[in-house]
Design a protein around this motif. Structure first.
Motif, PDB file in Angstrom:
ATOM      1  N   UNK A 144      37.422  49.919  38.931  1.00 31.75           N
ATOM      2  CA  UNK A 144      37.694  48.576  39.437  1.00 31.75           C
ATOM      3  C   UNK A 144      36.734  47.490  39.031  1.00 31.75           C
ATOM      4  N   UNK A 145      35.925  47.706  37.981  1.00 23.94           N
ATOM      5  CA  UNK A 145      35.042  46.638  37.530  1.00 23.94           C
ATOM      6  C   UNK A 145      35.185  46.444  36.025  1.00 23.94           C
ATOM      7  N   UNK A 146      34.756  45.287  35.568  1.00 23.13           N
ATOM      8  CA  UNK A 146      34.794  44.951  34.147  1.00 23.13           C
ATOM      9  C   UNK A 146      33.382  45.109  33.594  1.00 23.13           C
ATOM     10  N   UNK A 147      33.234  45.821  32.518  1.00 19.70           N
ATOM     11  CA  UNK A 147      31.908  46.114  31.998  1.00 19.70           C
ATOM     12  C   UNK A 147      31.313  44.931  31.234  1.00 19.70           C
ATOM     13  N   UNK A 148      29.994  44.900  31.227  1.00 22.80           N
ATOM     14  CA  UNK A 148      29.298  43.866  30.469  1.00 22.80           C
ATOM     15  C   UNK A 148      29.552  44.022  28.977  1.00 22.80           C
ATOM     16  N   UNK A 149      29.723  45.267  28.528  1.00 22.21           N
ATOM     17  CA  UNK A 149      30.016  45.504  27.105  1.00 22.21           C
ATOM     18  C   UNK A 149      31.350  44.891  26.703  1.00 22.21           C
ATOM     19  N   UNK A 150      32.320  44.964  27.621  1.00 23.80           N
ATOM     20  CA  UNK A 150      33.634  44.373  27.324  1.00 23.80           C
ATOM     21  C   UNK A 150      33.519  42.857  27.196  1.00 23.80           C
ATOM     22  N   UNK A 151      32.719  42.250  28.053  1.00 21.73           N
ATOM     23  CA  UNK A 151      32.514  40.806  27.970  1.00 21.73           C
ATOM     24  C   UNK A 151      31.816  40.446  26.665  1.00 21.73           C
ATOM     25  N   UNK A 152      30.759  41.193  26.334  1.00 28.15           N
ATOM     26  CA  UNK A 152      30.012  40.913  25.104  1.00 28.15           C
ATOM     27  C   UNK A 152      30.906  41.034  23.869  1.00 28.15           C
ATOM     28  N   UNK A 153      31.783  42.052  23.880  1.00 27.60           N
ATOM     29  CA  UNK A 153      32.664  42.266  22.736  1.00 27.60           C
ATOM     30  C   UNK A 153      33.699  41.155  22.573  1.00 27.60           C
ATOM     31  N   UNK A 154      34.041  40.498  23.690  1.00 27.75           N
ATOM     32  CA  UNK A 154      35.065  39.448  23.656  1.00 27.75           C
ATOM     33  C   UNK A 154      34.502  38.084  23.254  1.00 27.75           C
ATOM     34  N   UNK A 155      33.185  37.925  23.287  1.00 25.22           N
ATOM     35  CA  UNK A 155      32.577  36.626  22.978  1.00 25.22           C
ATOM     36  C   UNK A 155      32.877  36.181  21.543  1.00 25.22           C
ATOM     37  N   UNK A 156      33.180  34.888  21.415  1.00 25.73           N
ATOM     38  CA  UNK A 156      33.399  34.300  20.102  1.00 25.73           C
ATOM     39  C   UNK A 156      32.568  33.029  19.998  1.00 25.73           C
ATOM     40  N   UNK A 157      32.499  32.497  18.826  1.00 24.02           N
ATOM     41  CA  UNK A 157      31.737  31.272  18.628  1.00 24.02           C
ATOM     42  C   UNK A 157      32.328  30.112  19.419  1.00 24.02           C
ATOM     43  N   UNK A 158      33.656  30.147  19.632  1.00 23.52           N
ATOM     44  CA  UNK A 158      34.315  29.053  20.341  1.00 23.52           C
ATOM     45  C   UNK A 158      34.557  29.368  21.817  1.00 23.52           C
ATOM     46  N   UNK A 159      33.856  30.376  22.360  1.00 23.71           N
ATOM     47  CA  UNK A 159      34.008  30.696  23.780  1.00 23.71           C
ATOM     48  C   UNK A 159      33.347  29.614  24.623  1.00 23.71           C
TER      49      UNK A 159
END
Length: 395
Positions: A144-159
């Motif tokens: 039931x949680x979202x990992x920090x790795x998933x957030x890091x992997x989703x980051x883009x220059x235009x985030x």
């Protein structure tokens, strides 16, 4: 003079026993100390904080300024970083929609959030998506949680923004806010946290200075309804580039205009101070209740929805095999007041998007019940709850 029939005279006027209230995730009873403060500023010190020409207004302004100190102290912010709103829903909308103009001007239109957010976050994001923003919702892991790795992997220059709640309102699962904050180091994306279920309860995570925007709700911490705040932390001496959603009056640095509800703000300030000062004893009290409930429910075959090692001590989401949540709520209604999900969507029940995102089976989602309590909870009919649920499961 009309005389009431004799039968009417025999009717007892004593209040009927009420079910135990275990729906604190929806709203909490107002602390009597908070109620006294609200009443004082509603009926006696009723001045407008914007009235600078007389003592009534000056006293009101002084109390508002003190409330900024009280609200900011909980999360180690500064008083001038507090914008008062009507609650966390407005704060979420202001944080998300308020960045739209900046995103369009800079070409940063990528928004990262999660599938398990409150509708107060998901729906503003949908509104931005309709305006051409690229909204990416990350799924949770099974617990039931979202990992920090998933957030890091989703980051883009235009985030432009990352928005992740601190504690899920349905499951009570604590999200890894500090780890996500660390993952954002070196990136310009603004970090918004919906802290409605965590503010005043989890102290350390919300003090992370990488959190740029933090939504607060008064009625989740035994304060009054209709008041909340958006914490707008400076980064490199710069405030988040918010554009107001309303105009007129110039209050709250022009970000949220309108006459300040001094009485409600005073109540929020007092509730914040009490939450900070009494945090440890409150957490100990709610943890004891959770321990008793889990001990009574596990023998019934209860499945705990959300990793029990990551849930806040004041919330329990579970399913009993073969027991439908709506039937359980009806069977328990004279014993305890509970829910099967968010109060904001309970008027037209739909299966939980939070539990569905975690990949739980449909039957388990249909049977999910949420119990939530607080430091003021003095009685929990643990055995009665277990007996009623056992009877349903044996049908």
């Amino acid at each position: 003079m009309t005389v009431a029939p004799a039968s009417d005279k025999t009717v007892s006027r004593a209040p009927r026993p009420r079910p135990a209230y275990l729906d604190h995730a929806a709203t909490t009873p107002v602390d009597p100390r908070v109620a006294d403060e609200v009443l004082t500023y509603m009926s006696y010190e009723f001045g407008n904080a914007g009235s600078r020409t007389h003592n009534y207004g000056q006293i009101a302004k002084k109390r508002v300024n003190r409330a900024r100190e009280e609200v900011s102290a909980v999360v180690a912010a500064t008083p001038d970083e507090v914008i008062f709103t009507s609650g966390a829903t407005e704060s979420d909308n202001l944080a998300i929609l308020g960045l739209a103009q900046h995103g369009e001007a800079t070409g940063k239109k990528h928004m990262i959030s999660t599938m398990i957010e409150h509708k107060a976050v998901l729906e503003p994001l949908e509104a931005l998506a309709s305006r051409g923003f690229d909204v990416e919702l990350l799924p949770p892991v099974e617990g039931g949680w979202v990992t920090a790795n998933a957030v890091a992997a989703a980051l883009r220059q235009d985030t432009l923004m990352v928005s992740v709640m601190a504690v899920n309102n349905e499951t009570g699962v604590i999200q890894p806010i500090e780890e996500i904050a660390s993952a954002l180091a070196g990136h310009d994306a603004l970090f918004h946290v919906d802290g409605a279920q965590a503010y005043g309860k989890l102290i350390k995570p919300l003090r992370d200075q990488r959190i740029d925007l933090l939504s607060v709700s008064g009625h989740k911490i035994s304060g009054p309804k209709g008041i909340g705040a958006l914490i707008t932390r400076r980064r490199d001496y710069k405030r988040p580039p918010l554009t107001p959603l309303m105009y007129g009056g110039g209050q709250e640095r022009g970000i949220r205009p309108g006459t300040l509800p001094v009485a409600l703000i005073a109540g929020l300030g007092t509730a914040a101070t009490l939450a900070l000062e009494e945090n440890q004893q409150r957490m100990d009290a709610v943890a004891a209740i959770k321990e008793a409930l889990v001990a009574a429910l596990l023998p019934l075959g209860a499945d705990l929805n959300g990793d029990p090692n990551r849930t806040i001590a004041s919330t329990l989401n579970f399913s009993i095999p073969g027991v439908d949540s709506e039937a359980a709520i009806v069977a328990l209604k004279d014993v305890v007041a509970i829910s099967n999900g968010s109060a904001c969507t309970s008027q037209s029940y739909n299966p939980s998007h939070v539990l569905a995102a975690a990949g739980l089976p449909e039957e388990r989602i249909a049977g999910a019940l949420r119990l939530s309590w607080g430091y003021s909870t003095s009685y929990v009919p643990v055995e009665a709850i277990a007996q009623r649920l056992r009877a349903l499961s044996n049908h």
